[in-house]
Motif scaffolding. Sequence first.
Motif, PDB file in Angstrom:
ATOM      1  N   LYS A  90      25.576-105.535  10.126  1.00 45.84           N
ATOM      2  CA  LYS A  90      25.024-106.045  11.379  1.00 45.84           C
ATOM      3  C   LYS A  90      23.560-106.475  11.205  1.00 45.84           C
ATOM      4  CE  LYS A  90      27.844-102.656  13.823  1.00 45.84           C
ATOM      5  NZ  LYS A  90      28.831-103.233  14.654  1.00 45.84           N
ATOM      6  N   ALA A 112      15.606-101.299  13.735  1.00 47.38           N
ATOM      7  CA  ALA A 112      16.030-101.334  15.136  1.00 47.38           C
ATOM      8  C   ALA A 112      17.556-101.388  15.223  1.00 47.38           C
ATOM      9  CB  ALA A 112      15.402-102.519  15.856  1.00 47.38           C
ATOM     10  N   GLN A 113      18.180-102.154  14.351  1.00 46.25           N
ATOM     11  CA  GLN A 113      19.649-102.242  14.342  1.00 46.25           C
ATOM     12  C   GLN A 113      20.268-100.938  13.838  1.00 46.25           C
ATOM     13  OE1 GLN A 113      21.490-104.853  15.634  1.00 46.25           O
ATOM     14  NE2 GLN A 113      23.098-103.348  15.401  1.00 46.25           N
ATOM     15  N   LEU A 115      19.019 -98.020  14.203  1.00 44.41           N
ATOM     16  CA  LEU A 115      18.868 -97.072  15.311  1.00 44.41           C
ATOM     17  C   LEU A 115      20.007 -97.210  16.320  1.00 44.41           C
ATOM     18  CD1 LEU A 115      15.033 -97.160  16.031  1.00 44.41           C
ATOM     19  CD2 LEU A 115      16.350 -95.190  15.239  1.00 44.41           C
ATOM     20  N   LYS A 116      20.416 -98.435  16.610  1.00 44.62           N
ATOM     21  CA  LYS A 116      21.529 -98.646  17.548  1.00 44.62           C
ATOM     22  C   LYS A 116      22.801 -97.983  17.031  1.00 44.62           C
ATOM     23  CE  LYS A 116      19.868-103.047  19.371  1.00 44.62           C
ATOM     24  NZ  LYS A 116      20.108-104.495  19.423  1.00 44.62           N
ATOM     25  N   ILE A 117      23.087 -98.157  15.759  1.00 39.77           N
ATOM     26  CA  ILE A 117      24.281 -97.558  15.152  1.00 39.77           C
ATOM     27  C   ILE A 117      24.171 -96.040  15.173  1.00 39.77           C
ATOM     28  CG2 ILE A 117      25.638 -97.365  13.022  1.00 39.77           C
ATOM     29  CD1 ILE A 117      24.526-100.228  12.317  1.00 39.77           C
ATOM     30  N   ARG A 119      22.431 -94.130  17.173  1.00 38.89           N
ATOM     31  CA  ARG A 119      22.514 -93.559  18.519  1.00 38.89           C
ATOM     32  C   ARG A 119      23.958 -93.459  18.996  1.00 38.89           C
ATOM     33  NH1 ARG A 119      17.112 -96.037  19.367  1.00 38.89           N
ATOM     34  NH2 ARG A 119      15.736 -94.235  19.587  1.00 38.89           N
ATOM     35  N   VAL A 120      24.798 -94.403  18.608  1.00 38.02           N
ATOM     36  CA  VAL A 120      26.231 -94.308  18.912  1.00 38.02           C
ATOM     37  C   VAL A 120      26.812 -93.078  18.212  1.00 38.02           C
ATOM     38  CG1 VAL A 120      28.484 -95.400  18.511  1.00 38.02           C
ATOM     39  CG2 VAL A 120      26.561 -96.766  19.357  1.00 38.02           C
ATOM     40  N   GLU A 145      12.031 -94.255  13.994  1.00 37.40           N
ATOM     41  CA  GLU A 145      11.173 -94.614  15.128  1.00 37.40           C
ATOM     42  C   GLU A 145       9.706 -94.609  14.704  1.00 37.40           C
ATOM     43  OE1 GLU A 145      13.812 -93.084  18.951  1.00 37.40           O
ATOM     44  OE2 GLU A 145      12.337 -91.718  18.064  1.00 37.40           O
TER      45      GLU A 145
END
Length: 159
Positions: A90, A112-113, A115-117, A119-120, A145
């Motif tokens: 991604k 940032a990408q 982190l999205k993964i 957090r899921v 972060e």
Amino acid sequence: MKTNSLGLDVKKTEVLAAELNILLANFQVYYQNLRGLHWNIRGKRFFDLHVKFEELYNDSQLKIDLIAERILTLGGRPLHTFEDYIKNNKLFVGKDVSKDEEAVGLIVSSLAQLLKIERVILQQSDEASDEGTNSMMSDFIKEQEKTIWMMKAWLEEEI
């Protein structure tokens, strides 16, 4: 509910292992991006960034191993081919990036990408009572972060 030897729901750990494989694939791309940045950086900030990028790719290599071992611990099988990495990627793939701000920007967008993964996975591991995966994701998130904050400060951008 069928549980494994860790006392975790088998179906939930299968989902977690699959999500961790997505994270693994993206970390492999991030790692390779960092290697390219390390090799190709040019300019007056070369010495500082060359060292920083090496620090980041060494850290990523350790995280890749932790992710793969967690997948195995949950009873899954870690992805290990470039074909699988690209299929699940991604992240933007940085090619021939040599300018300092572009390189740091690539790191920020990649983290940032990731982190999205993460957090899921954090949410799913919490729902599965999987403290091992949960703890690992919390540690990754906290570190990334902070790295984003530092990189944005270097870029003179707001978080």
